[in-house]
Scaffold this active site. Structure first.
Site, mmCIF file in Angstrom:
data_model
loop_
_atom_site.group_PDB
_atom_site.id
_atom_site.type_symbol
_atom_site.label_atom_id
_atom_site.label_comp_id
_atom_site.label_asym_id
_atom_site.label_seq_id
_atom_site.Cartn_x
_atom_site.Cartn_y
_atom_site.Cartn_z
ATOM 1 N N GLY A 1 0.817 -1.212 0.000
ATOM 2 C CA GLY A 1 0.000 0.000 0.000
ATOM 3 C C GLY A 1 0.849 1.260 0.000
ATOM 4 O O GLY A 1 0.517 2.258 -0.655
ATOM 5 N N GLY B 1 -10.430 2.028 4.650
ATOM 6 C CA GLY B 1 -9.868 1.464 5.862
ATOM 7 C C GLY B 1 -9.970 2.426 7.018
ATOM 8 O O GLY B 1 -10.867 3.272 7.064
ATOM 9 N N GLU C 1 -12.202 6.467 1.903
ATOM 10 C CA GLU C 1 -13.400 6.008 2.605
ATOM 11 C C GLU C 1 -12.919 5.399 3.922
ATOM 12 O O GLU C 1 -12.463 4.261 3.966
ATOM 13 C CB GLU C 1 -14.163 4.970 1.780
ATOM 14 N N LEU C 2 -13.047 6.182 5.011
ATOM 15 C CA LEU C 2 -12.393 5.817 6.264
ATOM 16 C C LEU C 2 -13.418 5.533 7.366
ATOM 17 O O LEU C 2 -14.512 5.066 7.087
ATOM 18 C CB LEU C 2 -11.413 6.927 6.649
ATOM 19 N N CYS D 1 -18.288 -0.156 8.137
ATOM 20 C CA CYS D 1 -17.989 1.256 8.385
ATOM 21 C C CYS D 1 -19.272 2.025 8.668
ATOM 22 O O CYS D 1 -19.243 3.085 9.293
ATOM 23 C CB CYS D 1 -17.243 1.865 7.196
ATOM 24 N N THR D 2 -20.420 1.488 8.249
ATOM 25 C CA THR D 2 -21.715 2.124 8.510
ATOM 26 C C THR D 2 -22.442 1.516 9.707
ATOM 27 O O THR D 2 -23.622 1.816 9.941
ATOM 28 C CB THR D 2 -22.628 2.013 7.271
ATOM 29 N N GLY E 1 -26.246 -0.183 5.224
ATOM 30 C CA GLY E 1 -26.871 -0.657 3.999
ATOM 31 C C GLY E 1 -27.098 0.479 3.031
ATOM 32 O O GLY E 1 -27.933 1.351 3.262
ATOM 33 N N ALA E 2 -26.344 0.505 1.944
ATOM 34 C CA ALA E 2 -26.438 1.588 0.963
ATOM 35 C C ALA E 2 -26.661 0.992 -0.419
ATOM 36 O O ALA E 2 -26.115 -0.060 -0.750
ATOM 37 C CB ALA E 2 -25.166 2.429 0.976
#
Length: 513
Positions: free
Chosen positions: A228, A244, A266-267, A300-301, A462-463
């Site tokens: 990375g 992450g 997207e953290l 993450c959500t 849930g998206a």
């Protein structure tokens, strides 16, 4: 490994033990390469061995991708979309097997594993339509007989760093859009879940090969943090999309910015549901429990905080306690179970530490946590979802813990509730449960939720792929998946064409010779 599991791996072409895959080719064991055994958190058994990429492997892969880009960018976008459509069809054919592998390697429920594959199928469908509407703008020029417009061109190589909790879906969000935009992709999946990545690489690469697409449009590099870091510092990669932790994202952001590249981050999330006294409590209960325990709290959500109106606080608390007593924790491949394991024992240790920290800071647990032992829990990764009453300012509440720990907070007014919701460093997902129009609109207003996602009478988790996904503050500010997220994968160009017989200058400037 039983015969059914072995057959599924064969169906997905993951039968090359001690190999990882790059640009459709197999790496043998090279000098200095580490061979790592991958264990399932479901039963603690070894699934397969994977060879970690060396620096040379990485550089060979990026060079192959750069060569492929020269050809791929010239294919008409609808033709690129047609190939992505075929990838979506291939994923449909493998949905059950690939969903099983996601569940077995990562530990999420089988329904969620299949749902993750469906997300990949959905984003392919979205990208196919998008391939015919990569639009620009036309505007009027101030100069006579001039035409001015904007268009978008492919960026080049898109580096994708994905996390273990969604081992394949987030890759597809990036890759499907990048491919139709004319980009090529180099993917570094989580080293904890490489086998699902290998399976997806095989599926995509087989479609590209059938369409005579050069190797390198879809690339995979299995490796640790060092890979990375190479990607973040690589001038050949104009865009790095990283999913992450906030800590990881900050490091990627600094490295990419230092070379004036682009990053899509997207953290972490620290998501809350406000439960109003005007809420439908049955809807609120379902949304809160699924949000808190789905994927064992490793989304993450995931719902991490419930901000509950004082007038219904005690009643809703009792509903939660009763609901948690009904949760079935066990093998996620058994669709009767609600909660599977955490990803590994390191995650279990963080879960236990967060419980200790919460108690030390003043939290009071109304549903106790702990590690489950005995038959069916041999992996040591199964834990009890738990609930604590806290204050929003507690340090443990301010941080994201990737585990099924739910915090309850009491509020008096909607203004106070929104302030509590916003009072954390992260800004990914948020929700309010209310049938009061004024409360709902206040929550969605500019003075309301400061998150990238704000829902009414829907939970935080849930998206759908049609909407742009991402958050603000320490969540990183990136947007993936739907809407106009495609623009981040392209470079923007303004064009002016003079079709007159003169050369008038802008702003009325005179330059006579």
């Amino acid at each position: 490994m039983n015969n059914d599991k072995h057959q599924i791996l064969l169906n997905l072409n993951i039968n090359a033990v001690n190999h990882a895959f790059s640009t459709g080719q197999i790496w043998g064991s090279s000098d200095g390469a580490e061979v790592r055994t991958i264990y399932s958190p479901v039963d603690g058994l070894a699934i397969a061995d994977a060879t970690m990429a060396t620096n040379d492997n990485y550089n060979q892969t990026v060079a192959k991708a750069a060569d492929a880009f020269k050809t791929w960018r010239n294919a008409p976008a609808p033709k690129r979309g047609e190939i992505v459509r075929q990838i979506g069809e291939a994923l449909r054919r493998h949905k059950d097997d690939l969903g099983w592998l996601v569940s077995y390697e990562m530990g999420k429920s089988l329904q969620e594993g299949k749902g993750e594959v469906q997300e990949m199928i959905d984003i392919c469908d979205f990208a196919v339509g998008l391939s015919r509407q990569l639009y620009g703008l036309t505007m009027n020029s101030e100069r006579p007989r001039h035409r001015m417009y904007e268009q978008y061109h492919p960026l080049g190589i898109v580096g994708i760093i994905s996390a273990f909790n969604f081992p394949v879906a987030v890759w597809s969000w990036n890759a499907a859009l990048a491919w139709v935009c004319g980009d090529v992709c180099v993917w570094k999946p989580s080293e904890k879940t490489p086998l699902t990545a290998i399976a997806c690489q095989h599926i995509a690469q087989s479609v590209f090969k059938q369409n005579n697409v050069p190797e390198g449009v879809s690339c995979l590099v299995i490796g640790d943090r060092e890979i990375g870091e190479l990607m973040a510092n690589d001038h050949r990669i104009p865009l790095v999309s990283a999913t992450g932790s906030t800590r990881m994202g900050k490091a990627v952001s600094v490295a990419v910015a230092a070379r004036l590249g682009r990053s899509l981050l997207e953290l972490g999330g620290n998501n809350a549901i406000i439960i109003s006294e005007n809420a439908d409590l049955n809807i609120a209960l379902t949304g809160a429990v699924f949000g808190a325990v789905g994927t064992a709290g490793q989304r993450c959500t995931t719902t991490r905080r419930l901000i509950i109106h004082e007038s219904i606080y005690d009643a809703f608390k009792q509903k939660l306690v009763s609901a948690y007593k009904q949760l079935r924790i066990g093998n996620p491949l058994d669709e009767h179970n609600h909660v599977g394991p955490l990803i590994d024992k390191a995650a279990v240790s963080l879960y236990l530490k967060s419980i200790e920290d919460c108690k030390a800071q003043g939290g009071s647990f109304i549903v106790e946590g702990g590690v489950l032992e005995g038959a069916g829990y041999e992996s040591g990764c199964y834990v009890k979802p738990c609930i604590a009453e806290v204050e929003n300012h507690y340090p443990v509440v301010q941080h994201e813990t990737f585990a099924p720990i739910l915090y309850l907070i009491k509020y008096k007014t909607i203004e106070q509730a929104i302030e509590l919701q916003n009072g954390v460093p992260q800004g990914l997902s948020s929700a309010i449960m209310t049938n009061n129009l004024r409360e709902a609109e206040a929550f969605l207003s500019g003075a309301g939720s400061d998150c990238g996602i704000a829902n009414v009478n829907i939970g935080t988790s849930g998206a759908e792929i049609g909407g742009a996904f991402g958050g603000e503050k320490e969540t990183g500010g990136g947007r993936e998946s739907g809407s106009d997220a495609w623009k981040v994968y392209m470079r923007r160009q303004t064009n002016t064409i003079n079709y007159s017989s003169e050369l008038p200058l802008a702003q009325g400037i005179k330059f006579d010779l």
